[in-house]
Design an enzyme around this catalytic site. Structure first.
Site, PDB file in Angstrom:
ATOM      1  N   TYR A 183       3.109   7.563  -8.122  1.00  0.00           N
ATOM      2  CA  TYR A 183       3.785   7.052  -6.936  1.00  0.00           C
ATOM      3  C   TYR A 183       3.624   5.551  -6.831  1.00  0.00           C
ATOM      4  O   TYR A 183       2.828   4.945  -7.554  1.00  0.00           O
ATOM      5  CB  TYR A 183       3.238   7.736  -5.674  1.00  0.00           C
ATOM      6  CG  TYR A 183       1.853   7.310  -5.283  1.00  0.00           C
ATOM      7  CD1 TYR A 183       0.737   7.735  -5.993  1.00  0.00           C
ATOM      8  CD2 TYR A 183       1.646   6.456  -4.195  1.00  0.00           C
ATOM      9  CE1 TYR A 183      -0.538   7.333  -5.630  1.00  0.00           C
ATOM     10  CE2 TYR A 183       0.367   6.056  -3.830  1.00  0.00           C
ATOM     11  CZ  TYR A 183      -0.714   6.504  -4.549  1.00  0.00           C
ATOM     12  OH  TYR A 183      -1.975   6.095  -4.197  1.00  0.00           O
TER      13      TYR A 183
ATOM     14  N   LYS B 174      -1.455   5.274 -11.357  1.00  0.00           N
ATOM     15  CA  LYS B 174      -1.280   5.532  -9.925  1.00  0.00           C
ATOM     16  C   LYS B 174      -0.798   6.964  -9.723  1.00  0.00           C
ATOM     17  O   LYS B 174       0.360   7.223  -9.393  1.00  0.00           O
ATOM     18  CB  LYS B 174      -0.324   4.507  -9.300  1.00  0.00           C
ATOM     19  CG  LYS B 174      -0.491   4.398  -7.791  1.00  0.00           C
ATOM     20  CD  LYS B 174       0.168   3.149  -7.259  1.00  0.00           C
ATOM     21  CE  LYS B 174       0.289   3.117  -5.766  1.00  0.00           C
ATOM     22  NZ  LYS B 174      -0.963   3.200  -5.032  1.00  0.00           N
TER      23      LYS B 174
ATOM     24  N   GLU C 129     -13.766   0.318  -6.306  1.00  0.00           N
ATOM     25  CA  GLU C 129     -12.706  -0.124  -5.382  1.00  0.00           C
ATOM     26  C   GLU C 129     -12.801   0.739  -4.132  1.00  0.00           C
ATOM     27  O   GLU C 129     -13.691   1.576  -4.025  1.00  0.00           O
ATOM     28  CB  GLU C 129     -11.336   0.022  -6.046  1.00  0.00           C
ATOM     29  CG  GLU C 129     -11.018   1.448  -6.458  1.00  0.00           C
ATOM     30  CD  GLU C 129      -9.737   1.606  -7.265  1.00  0.00           C
ATOM     31  OE1 GLU C 129      -8.781   0.840  -7.040  1.00  0.00           O
ATOM     32  OE2 GLU C 129      -9.688   2.508  -8.108  1.00  0.00           O
TER      33      GLU C 129
ATOM     34  N   LEU D 201      -7.514   0.946  -9.991  1.00  0.00           N
ATOM     35  CA  LEU D 201      -6.075   0.707  -9.936  1.00  0.00           C
ATOM     36  C   LEU D 201      -5.875  -0.806  -9.810  1.00  0.00           C
ATOM     37  O   LEU D 201      -6.500  -1.444  -8.957  1.00  0.00           O
ATOM     38  CB  LEU D 201      -5.450   1.403  -8.723  1.00  0.00           C
ATOM     39  CG  LEU D 201      -3.936   1.219  -8.707  1.00  0.00           C
ATOM     40  CD1 LEU D 201      -3.275   2.174  -9.692  1.00  0.00           C
ATOM     41  CD2 LEU D 201      -3.365   1.412  -7.326  1.00  0.00           C
TER      42      LEU D 201
HETATM   43  N1  PMP Z   1      -6.851   1.054  -5.257  1.00  0.00           N
HETATM   44  C1  PMP Z   1      -6.409   2.286  -4.942  1.00  0.00           C
HETATM   45  C2  PMP Z   1      -7.205   3.477  -5.348  1.00  0.00           C
HETATM   46  C3  PMP Z   1      -5.203   2.424  -4.212  1.00  0.00           C
HETATM   47  O1  PMP Z   1      -4.738   3.652  -3.904  1.00  0.00           O
HETATM   48  C4  PMP Z   1      -4.494   1.265  -3.803  1.00  0.00           C
HETATM   49  C5  PMP Z   1      -3.240   1.368  -2.992  1.00  0.00           C
HETATM   50  N2  PMP Z   1      -2.264   2.125  -3.571  1.00  0.00           N
HETATM   51  C6  PMP Z   1      -4.999   0.008  -4.162  1.00  0.00           C
HETATM   52  C7  PMP Z   1      -6.181  -0.055  -4.891  1.00  0.00           C
HETATM   53  C8  PMP Z   1      -4.279  -1.252  -3.774  1.00  0.00           C
HETATM   54  O2  PMP Z   1      -3.113  -1.406  -4.525  1.00  0.00           O
HETATM   55  P1  PMP Z   1      -1.862  -2.243  -3.960  1.00  0.00           P
HETATM   56  O3  PMP Z   1      -2.356  -3.619  -3.694  1.00  0.00           O
HETATM   57  O4  PMP Z   1      -0.879  -2.177  -5.069  1.00  0.00           O
HETATM   58  O5  PMP Z   1      -1.407  -1.543  -2.714  1.00  0.00           O
END
Ligand code: PMP
Length: 287
Positions: free
Chosen positions: A33, A147, A180, A205
């Site tokens: 996603y 993702k 994270e 991610l």
């Molecule tokens: N880490 C994880 C596990 C996430 O789910 C997300 C958000 N989707 C992020 C980091 C942040 O990613 P982004 O800046 O692309 O929203």
């Protein structure tokens, strides 16, 4: 005008929009996603989100459900039809619908769903006070760079944070380093002003907000170290913050039971938030 969703080729009323019970996303979380932020009615960093979507799909050997340009048309059209000004577009692609069997089905078309959500920007009070995070063990698989819709450990961690009265959970690997947040990337600023965030390996991610902020920090002439940091280092940090498409740059003022720095959102965090927002809303209107 009812809110619409896009489901496998059709714009349908969001209420009651459905997918098949043998969609592999439903049965195996066999899909990926993206969450693309929308500000002033425009999709923010759309190309970077589509790059990551293509990469996630490639890693799982799921074909793109349609060409990139067509995906853009659909997402723009859905945002337009829903009158979306501020919020996000959610896109999900699964391997498709097939009789339940762990192996990849031979001939199957990927399934595509898109929805939108109108949201308010972060509140004055939250930004002024900062948020609290708790630390919990990271119990996820080893391909966190994909993702994937398989978010059960993330949901469990976020729920634990919620029940503890915190806004986010920072996930801690077996070696004591923070990977994270459950849906955000984690950052600290050391006492001597160095910004630290984990390098984008398979351990995390690679957030789009993270990618853009790395560039912003360099442009601002700040010192950035992409390396793991421990929970102890985070407790001792001058500032802490998280990033994501829906939070942008959010100050953290408590980690577990401890105040971060002087207990107020940090100066560098504020500077980074403003500089990040200026990348897509140079005329202001978003704090
Ligand atoms: N880490 C994880 C596990 C996430 O789910 C997300 C958000 N989707 C992020 C980091 C942040 O990613 P982004 O800046 O692309 O929203």
């Amino acid at each position: 005008m009812p809110r619409l969703a896009y489901v496998n080729g059709r714009f349908l009323p969001h209420r009651g929009a459905q997918v098949h019970i043998e969609d592999r996303g439903y049965q195996f979380a066999d899909g990926v996603y993206e969450v693309v932020p929308v500000a002033h009615g425009r999709l923010v960093d759309e190309e970077l989100h589509l790059d990551r979507l293509e990469r996630s799909l490639r890693e799982l050997r799921i074909p793109m459900p349609m060409k990139r340009e067509a995906l853009k048309l659909v997402s723009h059209e859905l945002a337009r039809r829903n009158g979306l000004t501020y919020g996000f577009v959610y896109m999900q692609v699964t391997r498709g619908v097939a009789p339940r069997d762990h192996k990849f089905p031979k001939s199957v078309r990927p399934a595509l769903v898109m929805t939108t959500r109108q949201m308010k920007p972060a509140g004055e009070k939250t930004l002024a006070e900062g948020i609290r995070v708790i630390t919990v063990p990271d119990i996820r698989w080893k391909r966190r760079d994909i993702k994937s819709t398989s978010l059960l450990p993330n949901c469990l961690a976020k729920q634990q944070a919620y029940e503890a009265g915190a806004a986010e959970a920072w996930l801690v690997d077996d070696d004591g380093t923070v990977t994270e947040g459950s849906s955000t990337n984690a950052w600290i600023v050391t006492r001597d002003g160095r910004i630290v965030t984990r390098k984008a390996t398979q351990d995390i991610l690679n957030g789009i907000t993270r990618q853009v902020l790395v560039k912003v920090a360099e442009e601002e002439g700040l010192t950035l170290e992409e390396r793991p940091f421990t929970v102890a280092e985070a407790y001792d940090a001058k500032e802490a913050f998280l990033t994501s498409s829906t939070n942008f740059v959010m100050p953290i003022t408590r980690i577990d039971e401890r105040s971060v720095g002087n207990g107020h959102p940090g100066e560098i965090t504020g500077k980074l938030r403003r500089a990040y927002i200026a990348t897509f809303a140079p005329d202001g209107g978003v704090r």
